[in-house]
Design an enzyme around this catalytic site. Structure first.
Site, PDB file in Angstrom:
ATOM      1  CE  LYS A  65      -3.991   1.449   2.324  1.00 38.49           C
ATOM      2  NZ  LYS A  65      -4.727   1.424   3.755  1.00 38.49           N
ATOM      3  CG  HIS A  88      -2.796   4.848  -0.338  1.00 44.49           C
ATOM      4  ND1 HIS A  88      -3.461   4.140  -1.686  1.00 44.49           N
ATOM      5  CD2 HIS A  88      -4.497   4.969   0.501  1.00 44.49           C
ATOM      6  CE1 HIS A  88      -4.146   3.073  -1.183  1.00 44.49           C
ATOM      7  NE2 HIS A  88      -5.043   3.270  -0.230  1.00 44.49           N
TER       8      HIS A  88
END
Length: 220
Positions: free
Chosen positions: A104, A106
């Site tokens: 991920k 963000h």
């Protein structure tokens, strides 16, 4: 006679259709007198009981750790229910986390959801069964990329104690030889045979075939 947690787990598998006896063609092509299908665990009650058996295995083997890691996807609910059971049954409060299939980039980011791993942290990997050690091989690079953790062990439900197609070692023995990771199982195939012999579960009509299969493909 009070049953041991291993015997109770074997009965639990049979009662829930996870452990079956008969004649089955395995993915390896071998003809086996038994079959283990962990996909038959599908209710909250089953998952709660399953966590208790994993917790008892960890407690019984005195595996000391800080965090439970559940390899995606099957290991995720197993790590969660084991963490809950360790606390409820034994007052042991461990962290838990699981890996993402993709990093991920963000929000909080990272490879893992839950406890963010640190150098020196002791972890236990929680899985259902081990066929080839693929889950461990996929997980190790992710762990190494995240932190220098210490793998205290890996816990699975059943050790088939069966040699691989290309080796005289079982998957459990191979990962120990290759990575030095000790794999603990709630029960082994030897435990299941003993449970049949002791009348803990039915299936004495399959005993001869079970023993013969162990002689042909089994490891100690």
């Amino acid at each position: 006679m009070e049953l041991t947690y291993k015997q109770r787990f074997i009965k639990f598998m049979v009662e829930n259709g996870v452990l079956k006896f008969g004649e089955f063609t395995l993915k390896s092509g071998r003809k086996a007198p038994y079959f283990i299908n962990t996909g038959n665990y599908k209710t909250g009650a089953q998952l709660a009981r399953l966590g208790e058996y994993y917790a008892e295995c960890i407690k019984n083997n005195a595996i000391e750790a800080d965090t439970l890691v559940g390899p995606a996807y099957k290991g995720i609910p197993l790590a969660v229910t084991t963490a809950v059971s360790l606390y409820e049954k034994f007052g042991i409060d461990l962290n838990y986390c699981f890996d993402r299939k993709e990093v991920k980039d963000h929000g909080e980011g990272g490879l893992f959801v839950g406890k963010q791993l640190c150098d020196g942290e002791r972890v236990i990997l929680i899985e259902d069964v081990m066929t080839s050690g693929k889950a461990l091989r996929e997980m190790l690079p992710k762990l190494e990329q995240t932190a220098k953790v210490k793998i205290a062990g890996m816990v699975i439900s059943v050790d088939r104690m069966e040699k691989g197609l290309q080796s005289e070692l079982s998957a459990v023995q191979e990962v120990y030889k290759e990575f030095g990771v000790k794999v603990y199982s709630i029960v082994t195939m030897a435990d299941i045979i003993e449970a049949i012999e002791a009348g803990v579960i039915e299936g004495k009509e399959y005993l001869d075939k079970m023993i013969e299969y162990r002689k042909t493909y089994g490891v100690d």
